[in-house]
Structure formats: C-alpha cells, structure tokens
Scaffold this motif. Structure first.
Motif, short mmCIF file in Angstrom:
data_model
loop_
_atom_site.label_atom_id
_atom_site.label_comp_id
_atom_site.label_asym_id
_atom_site.label_seq_id
_atom_site.Cartn_x
_atom_site.Cartn_y
_atom_site.Cartn_z
N THR A 47 0.86 -1.18 0.00
CA THR A 47 0.00 0.00 0.00
C THR A 47 0.90 1.23 0.00
OG1 THR A 47 -1.69 -1.18 1.26
CG2 THR A 47 -1.86 1.23 1.20
N ILE A 48 0.73 2.07 -1.00
CA ILE A 48 1.48 3.32 -1.12
C ILE A 48 0.50 4.47 -1.00
CG2 ILE A 48 2.92 4.75 -2.63
CD1 ILE A 48 3.86 2.07 -3.94
N LYS A 49 0.68 5.30 0.03
CA LYS A 49 -0.17 6.48 0.20
C LYS A 49 0.67 7.73 -0.02
CE LYS A 49 -3.34 4.33 3.49
NZ LYS A 49 -3.88 4.39 4.85
N LEU A 50 0.10 8.68 -0.75
CA LEU A 50 0.79 9.91 -1.10
C LEU A 50 0.16 11.09 -0.36
CD1 LEU A 50 0.86 9.23 -4.94
CD2 LEU A 50 2.64 8.67 -3.28
N ASP A 57 3.27 17.53 0.93
CA ASP A 57 4.22 18.06 1.91
C ASP A 57 4.80 19.35 1.34
OD1 ASP A 57 6.15 17.11 4.36
OD2 ASP A 57 7.33 18.14 2.82
N LYS A 58 5.22 20.27 2.19
CA LYS A 58 5.73 21.54 1.67
C LYS A 58 6.98 21.34 0.81
CE LYS A 58 8.26 22.77 5.91
NZ LYS A 58 7.82 21.90 6.98
N GLN A 59 7.67 20.20 0.97
CA GLN A 59 8.85 19.90 0.16
C GLN A 59 8.55 18.95 -1.00
OE1 GLN A 59 11.42 18.47 3.25
NE2 GLN A 59 12.28 20.50 3.63
N GLY A 60 7.28 18.65 -1.21
CA GLY A 60 6.90 17.74 -2.30
C GLY A 60 5.83 16.78 -1.84
N THR A 61 6.21 15.50 -1.73
CA THR A 61 5.26 14.46 -1.34
C THR A 61 5.88 13.56 -0.29
OG1 THR A 61 4.24 14.44 -3.53
CG2 THR A 61 3.88 12.50 -2.16
N SER A 62 5.11 13.32 0.77
CA SER A 62 5.49 12.31 1.75
C SER A 62 4.83 11.01 1.31
CB SER A 62 4.99 12.72 3.14
OG SER A 62 5.19 11.65 4.05
N VAL A 63 5.66 10.01 1.06
CA VAL A 63 5.18 8.72 0.60
C VAL A 63 5.18 7.77 1.79
CG1 VAL A 63 5.58 6.77 -0.95
CG2 VAL A 63 6.14 9.09 -1.70
N GLU A 64 4.02 7.19 2.06
CA GLU A 64 3.89 6.20 3.13
C GLU A 64 3.80 4.83 2.48
OE1 GLU A 64 0.46 4.81 6.31
OE2 GLU A 64 0.49 6.89 5.66
N LEU A 65 4.76 3.97 2.79
CA LEU A 65 4.81 2.62 2.23
C LEU A 65 4.51 1.61 3.31
CD1 LEU A 65 5.70 0.38 0.17
CD2 LEU A 65 7.99 0.66 1.14
N ARG A 66 3.61 0.69 3.01
CA ARG A 66 3.38 -0.46 3.90
C ARG A 66 3.38 -1.70 3.02
NH1 ARG A 66 1.75 -2.30 8.74
NH2 ARG A 66 0.11 -3.88 8.82
N HIS A 67 4.27 -2.64 3.34
CA HIS A 67 4.39 -3.88 2.59
C HIS A 67 4.26 -5.03 3.59
CE1 HIS A 67 6.73 -6.14 -0.82
NE2 HIS A 67 5.66 -6.78 -0.41
N THR A 68 3.18 -5.81 3.46
CA THR A 68 2.90 -6.88 4.41
C THR A 68 3.25 -8.26 3.86
OG1 THR A 68 0.62 -7.20 3.66
CG2 THR A 68 0.98 -5.55 5.40
N ASN A 69 3.46 -9.20 4.79
CA ASN A 69 3.70 -10.61 4.47
C ASN A 69 4.86 -10.81 3.49
OD1 ASN A 69 1.63 -11.50 6.16
ND2 ASN A 69 0.10 -11.20 4.56
#
Length: 127
Positions: free
Chosen positions: A81-84, A87-99
């Motif tokens: 799951t990649i959530k975008l 952010d004031k400097q661009g994009t904060s990318v949140e990565l969650r990789h399960t199993n």
C-alpha cells in the motif's frame, strides 16, 4: 513473514508521483526497464522486466496505490500500500508492505530504499 513500513520524501507533487508509479511510459523513464502497468483493478503488472510481478487491487489518483506482489509458493498475500501525502517539500510517501517472506525481507527493504523510491527521488531531483 515480516511487514515493512517506511516513509520517503520526494520532491514532486502527489499527482506526479502517482503518474510515475502507474504510467508504463513514465515507469520506464525512471526505472530504465520495460514495465507493464495499468490502473485497472484486477490487472496484473510487471516491473523491472519481470523482477517484480503482481496484481493491481486499488487506485485513488494522486493518493493511493494498492497491489499484491507475488512470491513463489507463498500462502498469504503480500500486499503493498502506497499512500501519497502533500508536503511543503513535495510528497510524503507512506509505504506499507505486508507478508514479506523472511528470506526476501532484506532484499525487498533495500530494493524499496534504493531501486524504487531512491531512483524515483533521483529522477525528480534531476528533473
């Protein structure tokens, strides 16, 4: 099985990052490899000439990508799951990789840092 959760800061807008991760032409530009990708839920994808393969599950343009990554002989689905987030400097990318299979965990974690989001950050920094 292990889970990975990481954050990356990339100097581009969420829409630019989303396009870079979902458009096969843009994927080829920053990976340097042939990519098969569509934003059709249920479609299969292939990145880095087949090094990463799986199934697309869900898309929210400019916000979220959910995929299943295939590992040989794996009983439980490995979900990325990649959530975008803006952010004031661009994009904060949140990565969650399960199993992630234990034997593959270090290679996968390193791949996310270097090949995947490392290359993507370099691509937008040089742009």
């Amino acid at each position: 099985m292990k889970d990975l959760k990481k954050y990356y800061l990339i100097p581009a807008t969420p829409d630019e990052i989303y396009m870079a991760l979902t458009n096969p032409i843009t994927l080829e530009l920053w990976t340097g490899e042939t990519a098969v990708m569509t934003t059709e839920p249920g479609s299969e994808f292939s990145l880095w000439e087949g090094s990463i393969v799986g199934k697309n599950i869900e898309f929210e343009p400019g916000k979220k990508i959910v995929q299943q990554w295939y590992f040989d002989g794996q009983a439980e689905d490995s979900i990325v799951t990649i959530k975008l987030h803006h952010d004031k400097q661009g994009t904060s990318v949140e990565l969650r990789h399960t199993n992630i299979p234990d034997a593959d965990f270090n290679d996968i974690a390193e791949g996310w840092n270097d090949s995947y989001f490392g290359n993507l950050a370099d691509f937008f920094s040089e742009g």
